[in-house]
Enzyme design. Structure first.
Site, PDB file in Angstrom:
ATOM      1  N   ASN A  30       0.780  -1.195  -0.113  1.00  0.00           N
ATOM      2  CA  ASN A  30      -0.188  -0.208   0.010  1.00  0.00           C
ATOM      3  C   ASN A  30       1.193   1.212   0.310  1.00  0.00           C
ATOM      4  O   ASN A  30       1.248   1.359   1.122  1.00  0.00           O
ATOM      5  CB  ASN A  30      -0.885  -0.049   1.000  1.00  0.00           C
ATOM      6  CG  ASN A  30      -1.920   0.811   1.102  1.00  0.00           C
ATOM      7  OD1 ASN A  30      -2.895   0.965   2.368  1.00  0.00           O
ATOM      8  ND2 ASN A  30      -2.292   1.792   0.578  1.00  0.00           N
ATOM      9  N   HIS A  54     -16.193   0.920   7.037  1.00  0.00           N
ATOM     10  CA  HIS A  54     -15.519  -0.529   6.228  1.00  0.00           C
ATOM     11  C   HIS A  54     -16.568  -1.121   6.498  1.00  0.00           C
ATOM     12  O   HIS A  54     -17.141  -0.855   7.156  1.00  0.00           O
ATOM     13  CB  HIS A  54     -14.431  -1.337   6.963  1.00  0.00           C
ATOM     14  CG  HIS A  54     -12.990  -0.441   7.270  1.00  0.00           C
ATOM     15  ND1 HIS A  54     -11.860  -0.080   5.508  1.00  0.00           N
ATOM     16  CD2 HIS A  54     -12.571   0.819   7.562  1.00  0.00           C
ATOM     17  CE1 HIS A  54     -10.579   0.065   6.427  1.00  0.00           C
ATOM     18  NE2 HIS A  54     -11.043   1.088   7.190  1.00  0.00           N
ATOM     19  N   CYS A 109      -5.111   6.057   7.911  1.00  0.00           N
ATOM     20  CA  CYS A 109      -4.879   5.208   6.884  1.00  0.00           C
ATOM     21  C   CYS A 109      -4.010   4.193   7.694  1.00  0.00           C
ATOM     22  O   CYS A 109      -2.447   4.329   8.288  1.00  0.00           O
ATOM     23  CB  CYS A 109      -3.949   5.779   6.689  1.00  0.00           C
ATOM     24  SG  CYS A 109      -2.480   4.931   4.817  1.00  0.00           S
ATOM     25  N   GLY A 110      -3.676   2.569   8.314  1.00  0.00           N
ATOM     26  CA  GLY A 110      -3.174   2.127   8.600  1.00  0.00           C
ATOM     27  C   GLY A 110      -1.683   1.874   8.338  1.00  0.00           C
ATOM     28  O   GLY A 110      -0.531   2.139   9.196  1.00  0.00           O
ATOM     29  N   ASN A 111      -2.104   1.455   7.286  1.00  0.00           N
ATOM     30  CA  ASN A 111      -0.176   1.275   6.741  1.00  0.00           C
ATOM     31  C   ASN A 111       0.357   2.307   5.713  1.00  0.00           C
ATOM     32  O   ASN A 111       2.078   2.737   6.751  1.00  0.00           O
ATOM     33  CB  ASN A 111      -0.072   0.672   5.067  1.00  0.00           C
ATOM     34  CG  ASN A 111      -0.732  -0.714   5.242  1.00  0.00           C
ATOM     35  OD1 ASN A 111      -0.569  -1.965   6.003  1.00  0.00           O
ATOM     36  ND2 ASN A 111      -2.365  -1.674   3.870  1.00  0.00           N
ATOM     37  N   GLU A 120     -10.754   0.021  -1.559  1.00  0.00           N
ATOM     38  CA  GLU A 120     -10.269   1.502  -1.360  1.00  0.00           C
ATOM     39  C   GLU A 120     -11.290   2.295  -1.605  1.00  0.00           C
ATOM     40  O   GLU A 120     -11.279   2.724  -3.106  1.00  0.00           O
ATOM     41  CB  GLU A 120      -9.671   1.631  -1.069  1.00  0.00           C
ATOM     42  CG  GLU A 120      -8.860   0.448   0.078  1.00  0.00           C
ATOM     43  CD  GLU A 120      -7.181   1.385   0.620  1.00  0.00           C
ATOM     44  OE1 GLU A 120      -7.298   2.730   0.839  1.00  0.00           O
ATOM     45  OE2 GLU A 120      -6.253   1.299   1.152  1.00  0.00           O
ATOM     46  N   ARG A 121     -12.249   3.271  -0.832  1.00  0.00           N
ATOM     47  CA  ARG A 121     -13.246   4.400  -1.280  1.00  0.00           C
ATOM     48  C   ARG A 121     -11.608   5.594  -1.616  1.00  0.00           C
ATOM     49  O   ARG A 121     -10.769   4.917  -0.971  1.00  0.00           O
ATOM     50  CB  ARG A 121     -13.366   5.152   0.156  1.00  0.00           C
ATOM     51  CG  ARG A 121     -14.060   6.441   0.781  1.00  0.00           C
ATOM     52  CD  ARG A 121     -14.482   6.830   1.391  1.00  0.00           C
ATOM     53  NE  ARG A 121     -13.524   6.959   2.649  1.00  0.00           N
ATOM     54  CZ  ARG A 121     -13.529   7.916   3.669  1.00  0.00           C
ATOM     55  NH1 ARG A 121     -14.778   7.896   3.819  1.00  0.00           N
ATOM     56  NH2 ARG A 121     -13.160   8.036   4.979  1.00  0.00           N
ATOM     57  N   ASN A 133     -14.847   1.616   2.759  1.00  0.00           N
ATOM     58  CA  ASN A 133     -13.333   0.935   1.892  1.00  0.00           C
ATOM     59  C   ASN A 133     -14.762  -0.307   2.129  1.00  0.00           C
ATOM     60  O   ASN A 133     -15.129  -0.253   3.453  1.00  0.00           O
ATOM     61  CB  ASN A 133     -12.640   0.787   2.835  1.00  0.00           C
ATOM     62  CG  ASN A 133     -11.776   2.867   2.935  1.00  0.00           C
ATOM     63  OD1 ASN A 133     -11.094   3.004   1.987  1.00  0.00           O
ATOM     64  ND2 ASN A 133     -12.416   3.447   4.014  1.00  0.00           N
ATOM     65  N   GLY A 184      -8.895  -1.336   7.058  1.00  0.00           N
ATOM     66  CA  GLY A 184      -9.562  -2.662   6.607  1.00  0.00           C
ATOM     67  C   GLY A 184      -8.863  -3.953   7.924  1.00  0.00           C
ATOM     68  O   GLY A 184     -10.117  -4.634   7.599  1.00  0.00           O
ATOM     69  N   CYS A 232      -4.445  -2.649   3.110  1.00  0.00           N
ATOM     70  CA  CYS A 232      -5.431  -2.107   3.798  1.00  0.00           C
ATOM     71  C   CYS A 232      -5.306  -2.017   4.871  1.00  0.00           C
ATOM     72  O   CYS A 232      -6.043  -3.172   5.895  1.00  0.00           O
ATOM     73  CB  CYS A 232      -7.132  -1.656   3.357  1.00  0.00           C
ATOM     74  SG  CYS A 232      -7.647  -0.216   3.354  1.00  0.00           S
ATOM     75  N   GLY A 233      -4.581  -1.165   6.613  1.00  0.00           N
ATOM     76  CA  GLY A 233      -4.170  -1.901   7.599  1.00  0.00           C
ATOM     77  C   GLY A 233      -5.953  -1.041   8.439  1.00  0.00           C
ATOM     78  O   GLY A 233      -6.120  -1.975   9.007  1.00  0.00           O
TER      79      GLY A 233
HETATM   80  N1  LIG Z   1      -9.112   5.078   1.349  1.00  0.00           N
HETATM   81  C1  LIG Z   1      -8.987   4.759   2.862  1.00  0.00           C
HETATM   82  C2  LIG Z   1      -8.084   5.492   3.214  1.00  0.00           C
HETATM   83  C3  LIG Z   1      -6.559   4.504   3.001  1.00  0.00           C
HETATM   84  C4  LIG Z   1      -6.840   3.895   4.374  1.00  0.00           C
HETATM   85  C5  LIG Z   1      -5.585   2.389   4.389  1.00  0.00           C
HETATM   86  N2  LIG Z   1      -5.127   2.498   2.727  1.00  0.00           N
HETATM   87  C6  LIG Z   1      -5.224   1.386   5.543  1.00  0.00           C
HETATM   88  O1  LIG Z   1      -3.979   1.473   5.216  1.00  0.00           O
HETATM   89  O2  LIG Z   1      -5.744   1.701   6.323  1.00  0.00           O
HETATM   90  C7  LIG Z   1     -10.296   5.874   3.413  1.00  0.00           C
HETATM   91  O3  LIG Z   1     -10.785   7.176   2.559  1.00  0.00           O
HETATM   92  O4  LIG Z   1     -10.513   5.521   4.434  1.00  0.00           O
END
Ligand SMILES: N[C@H](CCC[C@H](N)C(=O)O)C(=O)O
Length: 277
Positions: free
Chosen positions: A11, A162, A71-73, A211-212, A193, A223, A220-221
């Site tokens: 990611n 999510h 964003c977790g990652n 992902e949104r 997401n 997620g 997706c962390g």
């Molecule tokens: N697309 C997600 C943000 C990135 C989350 C994902 N890349 C992660 O690692 O948590 C949102 O709009 O809520």
């Protein structure tokens, strides 16, 4: 603009040290740098900023320019950046985000952060948001009509929304076709997401994610955390779950005593660069 390309199990984001750089229109910059042909190529843009409330602040934008709350990652990479690039010598770091301050523990080897454990905070079950066709007793998963197909969905927030869908086969899932129907579904006015999960055993699942704002990503962390919570709530796994994503594995633990979710995983620097933008 100086930047560092980093990735957390695939990611990948463009990171800018805003203690040194100023990014005037981050939403537009996110769209430009994320383009994998005309830009740098990434799942989005992450700004590392000073903070009055924590050691640092993370501001995150998806590839379409929309701002994400967490964003977790990405936050694991932020922790790695601030340590490896000498912005801090602490191995316990706090980072403020739009979904609150997160606390991270860094594992350091040869002067570099190699693994990061994040206290991702408490999950919120949002399944009640999904309209039911017939009133039923409160359930963990609810039917959601997406393009005339009914999917059982467990909706969990990790500071960002999510929708978790359990199925037997995620390898042959046409995410390009199915993903947008969830992302823009009326049940999620701020988009969502969506994670598609196949349970392997009581402590292991595999997942893909739409992902949104970024489409299918390799990981997706937030997620993975939402998936672990949904697995426990639906009785599929224990609280310690290895989540296998296309880009690698994350270790998730939902500590039910204090209702906190912990995520542990790697973070890598790909390259440093400079771009006229
Ligand atoms: N697309 C997600 C943000 C990135 C989350 C994902 N890349 C992660 O690692 O948590 C949102 O709009 O809520």
């Amino acid at each position: 603009m100086k930047f560092t390309k980093m990735q957390g199990i695939g990611n990948d984001y463009v990171y800018v040290n805003c203690l040194e750089e100023e990014v005037k229109n981050p939403s537009e910059v996110a769209k430009k740098v994320s383009d994998r042909h005309f830009g740098i190529g990434s799942d989005g843009l992450i700004l590392i900023k000073p903070s009055e409330k924590a050691d640092f602040e993370m501001e995150m934008y998806n590839a379409d320019g929309s701002q994400g709350a967490m964003c977790g990652n990405g936050i694991r990479c932020v922790a790695k950046y601030v340590y490896d690039y000498g912005l801090t010598d602490k191995t316990q770091v706090s980072v403020d985000t739009k979904s609150g301050i997160k606390y991270l523990d860094l594992t350091v080897r040869d002067g570099k952060a190699v693994e990061i454990k994040v206290n991702m905070g408490s999950p919120v079950l949002e399944t009640e948001k999904i309209p039911m066709k017939y009133p039923q007793s409160p359930v963990i998963s609810k039917p959601l009509n997406v393009e005339e197909n009914i999917y059982e969905v467990t909706a969990v927030s990790m500071g960002n929304p999510h929708a978790v869908v359990f199925m037997e086969d995620i390898q042959n899932l046409d995410l390009e076709k199915v993903g947008p129907g969830f992302e823009k579904h009326m049940a999620f006015p701020e988009s969502v997401n969506t994670e598609f999960v196949h349970v392997l055993d009581r402590n292991t699942v595999e997942m893909r994610v739409w992902e949104r704002g970024s489409g299918e990503t390799l990981a997706c962390g937030t997620g993975a955390c939402a998936v672990a919570v949904a697995c426990v709530l639906n009785g599929y796994t224990q609280e310690q779950v290895t989540v296998k994503l296309l880009g690698g594995d994350l270790k998730i633990f939902w500590d039910r005593r204090d209702n906190l979710v912990y995520m542990t995983g790697p973070a890598e620097v790909v390259f440093d660069g400079e771009i006229q933008i």
